[in-house]
Design a protein around this motif. Structure first.
Motif, mmCIF file in Angstrom:
data_model
loop_
_atom_site.group_PDB
_atom_site.id
_atom_site.type_symbol
_atom_site.label_atom_id
_atom_site.label_comp_id
_atom_site.label_asym_id
_atom_site.label_seq_id
_atom_site.Cartn_x
_atom_site.Cartn_y
_atom_site.Cartn_z
ATOM 1 N N ASP A 1 -1.692 2.690 28.916
ATOM 2 C CA ASP A 1 -3.059 2.173 28.830
ATOM 3 C C ASP A 1 -3.139 0.677 29.114
ATOM 4 O O ASP A 1 -4.190 0.062 28.917
ATOM 5 N N ALA A 2 -2.046 0.074 29.582
ATOM 6 C CA ALA A 2 -2.093 -1.350 29.946
ATOM 7 C C ALA A 2 -2.946 -1.529 31.192
ATOM 8 O O ALA A 2 -2.813 -0.785 32.164
ATOM 9 N N GLU A 3 -3.831 -2.495 31.163
ATOM 10 C CA GLU A 3 -4.674 -2.808 32.306
ATOM 11 C C GLU A 3 -5.037 -4.280 32.263
ATOM 12 O O GLU A 3 -4.762 -4.972 31.286
ATOM 13 N N LEU A 4 -5.649 -4.763 33.335
ATOM 14 C CA LEU A 4 -6.039 -6.168 33.371
ATOM 15 C C LEU A 4 -7.119 -6.433 32.328
ATOM 16 O O LEU A 4 -8.170 -5.788 32.325
ATOM 17 N N ARG A 5 -6.838 -7.375 31.433
ATOM 18 C CA ARG A 5 -7.808 -7.777 30.400
ATOM 19 C C ARG A 5 -8.207 -9.222 30.670
ATOM 20 O O ARG A 5 -7.358 -10.060 30.999
ATOM 21 N N SER A 6 -9.480 -9.505 30.523
ATOM 22 C CA SER A 6 -10.022 -10.804 30.922
ATOM 23 C C SER A 6 -10.477 -11.617 29.713
ATOM 24 O O SER A 6 -11.117 -11.074 28.797
ATOM 25 N N GLU B 1 -1.812 -13.130 35.216
ATOM 26 C CA GLU B 1 -1.762 -12.474 36.522
ATOM 27 C C GLU B 1 -2.730 -13.155 37.488
ATOM 28 O O GLU B 1 -2.491 -13.202 38.691
ATOM 29 N N TRP B 2 -3.820 -13.655 36.928
ATOM 30 C CA TRP B 2 -4.828 -14.319 37.753
ATOM 31 C C TRP B 2 -5.624 -15.274 36.897
ATOM 32 O O TRP B 2 -5.929 -14.989 35.736
ATOM 33 N N GLY C 1 -12.553 -18.361 24.186
ATOM 34 C CA GLY C 1 -12.416 -17.151 23.388
ATOM 35 C C GLY C 1 -11.404 -17.254 22.282
ATOM 36 O O GLY C 1 -11.319 -16.342 21.439
ATOM 37 N N HIS C 2 -10.624 -18.336 22.247
ATOM 38 C CA HIS C 2 -9.637 -18.503 21.174
ATOM 39 C C HIS C 2 -10.046 -19.591 20.192
ATOM 40 O O HIS C 2 -10.290 -19.310 19.027
ATOM 41 N N CYS C 3 -10.143 -20.830 20.656
ATOM 42 C CA CYS C 3 -10.445 -21.931 19.740
ATOM 43 C C CYS C 3 -11.925 -22.007 19.374
ATOM 44 O O CYS C 3 -12.297 -22.728 18.448
ATOM 45 N N ASN C 4 -12.783 -21.257 20.111
ATOM 46 C CA ASN C 4 -14.218 -21.182 19.813
ATOM 47 C C ASN C 4 -14.916 -22.534 19.963
ATOM 48 O O ASN C 4 -15.945 -22.791 19.337
ATOM 49 N N SER D 1 -9.246 -15.826 32.720
ATOM 50 C CA SER D 1 -7.811 -15.588 32.881
ATOM 51 C C SER D 1 -7.507 -14.131 32.576
ATOM 52 O O SER D 1 -8.123 -13.540 31.686
ATOM 53 N N GLN D 2 -6.540 -13.544 33.290
ATOM 54 C CA GLN D 2 -6.227 -12.130 33.134
ATOM 55 C C GLN D 2 -4.726 -11.890 32.942
ATOM 56 O O GLN D 2 -3.899 -12.502 33.618
ATOM 57 N N TRP D 3 -4.430 -11.011 31.988
ATOM 58 C CA TRP D 3 -3.079 -10.488 31.792
ATOM 59 C C TRP D 3 -3.151 -8.969 31.701
ATOM 60 O O TRP D 3 -4.210 -8.413 31.360
ATOM 61 N N PHE D 4 -2.023 -8.303 31.938
ATOM 62 C CA PHE D 4 -1.925 -6.880 31.665
ATOM 63 C C PHE D 4 -1.614 -6.705 30.178
ATOM 64 O O PHE D 4 -0.604 -7.214 29.680
ATOM 65 N N LEU D 5 -2.488 -5.991 29.465
ATOM 66 C CA LEU D 5 -2.273 -5.733 28.041
ATOM 67 C C LEU D 5 -2.668 -4.303 27.723
ATOM 68 O O LEU D 5 -3.600 -3.747 28.313
ATOM 69 N N CYS D 6 -1.953 -3.692 26.771
ATOM 70 C CA CYS D 6 -2.341 -2.372 26.288
ATOM 71 C C CYS D 6 -3.570 -2.513 25.396
ATOM 72 O O CYS D 6 -3.964 -3.622 25.011
ATOM 73 N N GLY D 7 -4.171 -1.396 25.045
ATOM 74 C CA GLY D 7 -5.389 -1.431 24.257
ATOM 75 C C GLY D 7 -5.208 -2.066 22.899
ATOM 76 O O GLY D 7 -6.051 -2.851 22.438
ATOM 77 N N THR D 8 -4.099 -1.745 22.228
ATOM 78 C CA THR D 8 -3.846 -2.296 20.899
ATOM 79 C C THR D 8 -3.700 -3.815 20.955
ATOM 80 O O THR D 8 -4.310 -4.542 20.158
ATOM 81 N N CYS D 9 -2.913 -4.302 21.895
ATOM 82 C CA CYS D 9 -2.694 -5.747 21.992
ATOM 83 C C CYS D 9 -3.966 -6.473 22.426
ATOM 84 O O CYS D 9 -4.227 -7.596 21.986
ATOM 85 N N ASP D 10 -4.773 -5.840 23.272
ATOM 86 C CA ASP D 10 -6.047 -6.448 23.653
ATOM 87 C C ASP D 10 -6.941 -6.632 22.433
ATOM 88 O O ASP D 10 -7.561 -7.694 22.261
ATOM 89 N N ARG D 11 -6.998 -5.622 21.561
ATOM 90 C CA ARG D 11 -7.835 -5.740 20.351
ATOM 91 C C ARG D 11 -7.315 -6.845 19.441
ATOM 92 O O ARG D 11 -8.090 -7.608 18.846
ATOM 93 N N VAL D 12 -5.988 -6.959 19.331
ATOM 94 C CA VAL D 12 -5.405 -8.001 18.490
ATOM 95 C C VAL D 12 -5.733 -9.381 19.053
ATOM 96 O O VAL D 12 -6.177 -10.283 18.331
#
Length: 339
Positions: free
Chosen positions: A81-86, A108-109, A120-123, A131-142
């Motif tokens: 289930d890893a896919e490009l997450r933005s 990746e890009w 999206g991190h420091c708010n 920015s995009q990385w390949f992440l599985c669903g669980t890691c994307d939610r984390v």
């Protein structure tokens, strides 16, 4: 033999299976990928491993599978289930993601376009890029929860300073901050139960700890939107609260912060809009059930939200009820949170 003279040393038993699968030459074999091999009769994962090893010895390899699973950047392993997450990130948070959470793996890009928006991190309102990385669903939610977690911690600190501005001396310190790290970096064996915050007396005595949970839902009597019907807390979190209290020799309170997203197109900022606290002595009387979480094997305790009180009432509790509860804990131990 059909494979003789190919320069590839294939075991007779493996060669027999290849022939049974109507693969009669090295050229034909090299046109297939591992997934396609596994679809052939008589060929299993053990046989494929032997084929791959034999080909590697000869400096060859199976074909690349165009439909192979991608590797999750946080887990460093293939995940179906890893896919490009933005993510919209400022430059410093993007570097921190790469170095601390993804094992020095660059995105990746990254968009060339820089826009003013909320990271999206420091708010923080900054110059950000997609920015995009390949992440599985669980890691994307984390990963997506980290920015909300940081915003929650800041909200607690600001709210504490506000309600205790007329009660000087009780200082709040964050002891378990949100961290970027690869999945599995800290094992359950090495993990030590720690409260997210501790409040210290001017003498240096730790008076209490706080376990912070945040989410989009409100508790009745405050916040934004419809109140939650149940409050869910993993039993492992309950155990950690008890263990942290015993380490501190001070009660640990459960705080819930409602943190919602507000659009600043195309980005989003996190904003705290409500906070409540639950005394550990009020949790068991409001327990409804203990059962597995949906679609998971972990158990969770489900509580009536009525166990929470508005955080604005916390200073009054500290003045009128805290000492009696502290003495009760030191006399009878930390209360049971679930059964």
């Amino acid at each position: 033999m059909e494979f003789s003279g190919s320069g590839v040393s294939i075991e007779p038993a493996v060669e027999k299976r290849l022939l049974q699968a109507q693969i009669t030459s090295i050229d034909q074999l090299l046109k297939l990928n591992a997934r396609e091999l596994l679809l052939r009769p008589k060929i299993g994962s053990g046989t494929v491993s032997k084929i791959v090893a034999a080909l590697e010895e000869a400096g060859l390899s199976l074909a690349v599978d165009p439909y192979a699973a991608y590797e999750c950047a946080r887990e460093s392993k293939l995940a179906r289930d890893a896919e490009l997450r933005s993510y919209f990130l400022c430059d410093s948070c993007r570097d921190a993601y790469a170095q601390l959470a993804f094992g020095d793996r660059r995105p990746e890009w990254v968009s060339d376009e820089r826009i003013e928006g909320y990271c999206g991190h420091c708010n923080e309102l900054r110059e950000v890029r997609l920015s995009q990385w390949f992440l599985c669903g669980t890691c994307d939610r984390v990963v997506r929860s980290l920015g909300r977690g940081l915003a929650s911690a800041k909200f607690v600190q600001a709210s504490w300073a506000e309600v205790f501005r007329d009660v000087p001396g009780l200082s709040l310190n964050e002891t378990d901050p949100v961290e970027l790290r690869p999945r599995g970096k800290r094992s359950d064996v090495d993990r030590v139960a720690t409260a997210d915050f501790v409040a210290d007396h001017p003498s240096g005595e730790t008076m209490l700890g706080i376990e912070l949970k945040s989410g989009r839902s409100a508790v009745a009597g405050g916040g934004i939107g419809s109140p939650m019907s149940q409050f869910q807390l993993d039993t492992t979190d309950c155990d950690d609260i008890k263990a942290a209290a015993e380490r501190l020799d001070a009660p640990v309170f459960l705080f819930h912060a409602q943190v919602i997203g507000r659009a600043h197109a195309p980005t989003e900022r996190f904003e705290g809009v409500g906070m409540w606290f639950a005394s550990p002595w009020d949790m068991l009387p409001h327990l409804e059930s203990v059962r597995p979480r949906p679609r998971e094997t972990r158990d969770a305790a489900y509580f009536k939200p009525a166990m929470f009180r508005p955080f604005a009432e916390f200073p009054v509790y500290m003045k009128d009820g805290f000492r009696a509860d502290l003495e009760s804990m030191r006399r009878a131990g930390f209360p049971t949170l679930y059964r």
